[in-house]
Motif scaffolding. Sequence first.
Motif, PDB file in Angstrom:
ATOM      1  N   GLN A  66      47.725  21.559  26.640  1.00 48.13           N
ATOM      2  CA  GLN A  66      47.741  20.614  27.858  1.00 48.13           C
ATOM      3  C   GLN A  66      47.636  21.338  28.993  1.00 48.13           C
ATOM      4  N   LEU A  67      48.757  22.128  29.313  1.00 50.98           N
ATOM      5  CA  LEU A  67      49.039  22.998  30.395  1.00 50.98           C
ATOM      6  C   LEU A  67      47.814  23.829  30.653  1.00 50.98           C
ATOM      7  N   VAL A  68      47.168  24.617  29.701  1.00 50.41           N
ATOM      8  CA  VAL A  68      45.827  25.131  29.860  1.00 50.41           C
ATOM      9  C   VAL A  68      44.829  24.494  30.425  1.00 50.41           C
ATOM     10  N   ALA A  69      44.375  23.257  29.669  1.00 51.19           N
ATOM     11  CA  ALA A  69      43.530  22.161  29.923  1.00 51.19           C
ATOM     12  C   ALA A  69      43.882  21.911  31.450  1.00 51.19           C
ATOM     13  N   SER A  70      45.014  21.857  32.107  1.00 48.93           N
ATOM     14  CA  SER A  70      45.239  21.179  33.171  1.00 48.93           C
ATOM     15  C   SER A  70      44.913  22.493  34.597  1.00 48.93           C
ATOM     16  N   CYS A  71      45.031  23.455  33.912  1.00 48.38           N
ATOM     17  CA  CYS A  71      44.550  24.525  35.122  1.00 48.38           C
ATOM     18  C   CYS A  71      43.001  24.654  35.427  1.00 48.38           C
ATOM     19  N   ASP A  72      42.832  25.100  36.664  1.00 48.76           N
ATOM     20  CA  ASP A  72      41.353  24.979  37.110  1.00 48.76           C
ATOM     21  C   ASP A  72      40.333  25.961  36.282  1.00 48.76           C
ATOM     22  N   LEU A  73      41.019  27.044  35.813  1.00 48.62           N
ATOM     23  CA  LEU A  73      40.174  27.954  35.101  1.00 48.62           C
ATOM     24  C   LEU A  73      41.177  28.664  33.988  1.00 48.62           C
ATOM     25  N   ALA A  74      40.521  29.176  33.009  1.00 52.48           N
ATOM     26  CA  ALA A  74      41.451  29.587  32.038  1.00 52.48           C
ATOM     27  C   ALA A  74      40.606  31.049  31.366  1.00 52.48           C
ATOM     28  N   VAL A  75      41.582  31.949  31.221  1.00 49.70           N
ATOM     29  CA  VAL A  75      40.939  33.096  30.297  1.00 49.70           C
ATOM     30  C   VAL A  75      41.935  33.381  29.313  1.00 49.70           C
ATOM     31  N   ALA A  76      41.230  33.910  27.976  1.00 49.41           N
ATOM     32  CA  ALA A  76      41.703  33.772  27.050  1.00 49.41           C
ATOM     33  C   ALA A  76      41.706  35.168  26.315  1.00 49.41           C
ATOM     34  N   GLY A  77      42.738  35.929  25.877  1.00 50.07           N
ATOM     35  CA  GLY A  77      42.861  37.178  24.853  1.00 50.07           C
ATOM     36  C   GLY A  77      42.013  36.665  23.565  1.00 50.07           C
ATOM     37  N   GLU A  78      41.141  37.570  22.921  1.00 48.12           N
ATOM     38  CA  GLU A  78      40.468  37.110  21.908  1.00 48.12           C
ATOM     39  C   GLU A  78      41.518  36.820  20.527  1.00 48.12           C
ATOM     40  N   ALA A  79      42.467  37.051  20.729  1.00 49.20           N
ATOM     41  CA  ALA A  79      43.393  36.521  19.607  1.00 49.20           C
ATOM     42  C   ALA A  79      43.997  35.220  20.012  1.00 49.20           C
ATOM     43  N   ALA A  80      43.889  34.695  21.046  1.00 49.21           N
ATOM     44  CA  ALA A  80      44.410  33.398  21.335  1.00 49.21           C
ATOM     45  C   ALA A  80      44.010  32.302  20.681  1.00 49.21           C
ATOM     46  N   ARG A  81      44.831  31.322  20.511  1.00 49.67           N
ATOM     47  CA  ARG A  81      44.347  30.061  19.632  1.00 49.67           C
ATOM     48  C   ARG A  81      44.995  28.858  20.442  1.00 49.67           C
ATOM     49  N   PHE A  82      44.503  28.003  19.896  1.00 52.48           N
ATOM     50  CA  PHE A  82      44.711  26.366  20.892  1.00 52.48           C
ATOM     51  C   PHE A  82      44.874  25.235  19.732  1.00 52.48           C
ATOM     52  N   CYS A  83      45.729  24.349  19.969  1.00 56.39           N
ATOM     53  CA  CYS A  83      45.950  23.320  19.031  1.00 56.39           C
ATOM     54  C   CYS A  83      46.521  22.154  19.789  1.00 56.39           C
ATOM     55  N   THR A  84      46.235  21.059  19.031  1.00 55.28           N
ATOM     56  CA  THR A  84      46.944  19.750  19.529  1.00 55.28           C
ATOM     57  C   THR A  84      47.378  19.143  18.131  1.00 55.28           C
ATOM     58  N   PRO A  85      48.508  19.569  17.701  1.00 58.19           N
ATOM     59  CA  PRO A  85      49.017  19.581  16.300  1.00 58.19           C
ATOM     60  C   PRO A  85      49.783  18.201  15.872  1.00 58.19           C
ATOM     61  N   GLY A  86      49.899  17.281  16.820  1.00 61.66           N
ATOM     62  CA  GLY A  86      50.778  16.131  16.758  1.00 61.66           C
ATOM     63  C   GLY A  86      50.590  15.152  15.421  1.00 61.66           C
ATOM     64  N   GLY A 101      45.181  41.125  25.164  1.00 61.56           N
ATOM     65  CA  GLY A 101      46.023  42.148  25.974  1.00 61.56           C
ATOM     66  C   GLY A 101      45.461  41.998  27.506  1.00 61.56           C
ATOM     67  N   GLU A 102      44.146  41.507  27.538  1.00 65.53           N
ATOM     68  CA  GLU A 102      43.391  41.793  29.066  1.00 65.53           C
ATOM     69  C   GLU A 102      43.413  40.328  29.646  1.00 65.53           C
ATOM     70  N   ALA A 103      43.967  39.361  29.237  1.00 67.15           N
ATOM     71  CA  ALA A 103      43.690  37.967  29.854  1.00 67.15           C
ATOM     72  C   ALA A 103      44.319  38.105  31.256  1.00 67.15           C
ATOM     73  N   LEU A 104      45.398  38.644  31.261  1.00 71.65           N
ATOM     74  CA  LEU A 104      46.235  38.511  32.794  1.00 71.65           C
ATOM     75  C   LEU A 104      45.200  39.548  33.862  1.00 71.65           C
ATOM     76  N   ASP A 105      45.064  40.843  33.355  1.00 70.25           N
ATOM     77  CA  ASP A 105      43.993  41.474  34.237  1.00 70.25           C
ATOM     78  C   ASP A 105      42.778  40.643  34.739  1.00 70.25           C
ATOM     79  N   GLU A 106      42.225  39.947  33.802  1.00 74.77           N
ATOM     80  CA  GLU A 106      41.031  39.371  34.094  1.00 74.77           C
ATOM     81  C   GLU A 106      41.239  38.050  34.901  1.00 74.77           C
ATOM     82  N   ALA A 107      42.426  37.382  34.813  1.00 77.44           N
ATOM     83  CA  ALA A 107      42.685  36.099  35.342  1.00 77.44           C
ATOM     84  C   ALA A 107      43.095  36.743  36.953  1.00 77.44           C
ATOM     85  N   ARG A 108      43.613  37.597  37.178  1.00 72.67           N
ATOM     86  CA  ARG A 108      44.257  38.184  38.238  1.00 72.67           C
ATOM     87  C   ARG A 108      42.597  38.630  39.134  1.00 72.67           C
TER      88      ARG A 108
END
Length: 267
Positions: free
Chosen positions: A123-143, A194-201
């Motif tokens: 939810q936090l990621v979806a609330s941001c205006d933009l999002a960059v993910a490293g290729e190993a990142a994963r997302f889930c709403t497992p409730g 490992g490059e998500a932060l650099d790309e986001a910046r």
Amino acid sequence: MNAHAKAQILLREDADGIATLTLNRPEARNPLSEAMLAALAETLAAIANDRSIRAVVLAAAGPVFSAGHDLKEMSARRADPDRGRAYFADILGRCSGAMQQITALPQPVIAAVEGTATAAGCQLVASCDLAVAGEAARFCTPGVHIGLFCSTPMVALSRNLSAKHAMEMLLLGEMVPAQEAARMGLVNRVVPAGEALDEARRLAAVIASKSAATVKVGKRAFYEQREMGLKAAYDNASAVMVENMLARGAEEGIGAFMEKRQPVWES
């Protein structure tokens, strides 16, 4: 919680007009606990009034971006006389408030995601205006796996993804790889691990080079019109654009374009 403790669980680093916020409880998977939500709310409020900050990057320490709510913290309140009803309402209200702070923040917010972002972390990621993910990142709403439908994450997801993609995540509760998350619209781009932060910046630096006043007006107008019907959205956007045309930033920017020079933005 004292200011030092808040600073420890949420780090802030300012450089070149960009504030980088880092969720810093990696040993606990960076939960959106009472303390973390309080730190986020306080820090975002400070940034909103900081004219030196033109963009925000939201990152996390460790292998998990955020696992969402602190279920141990929440479950402990089942011992309350009301079985935790008042506490659950309060903590969910605080979380929703932090998400809305991101949307209302004058500066764009870019998530830099490595590892997993689940439940309220997603939810936090979806609330941001933009999002960059490293290729190993994963997302889930497992409730759905534990009898707790991710209803509040649903609000942010349904405003980013198509209805069927959002429902797929919510109903199946399966991990979504970074590339699939990009295809769905949850993230803007995927970069090597490992490059998500650099790309986001890098994206933040591009935004920081623009007129801060113009970006503020545009971000607010975007979220306003999205909640309106078509005619109301056009009426609102037209009114915003009239005021924007009369603003000093547009006068300088258009003048610079016609004179073939770089604009000089006011701070």
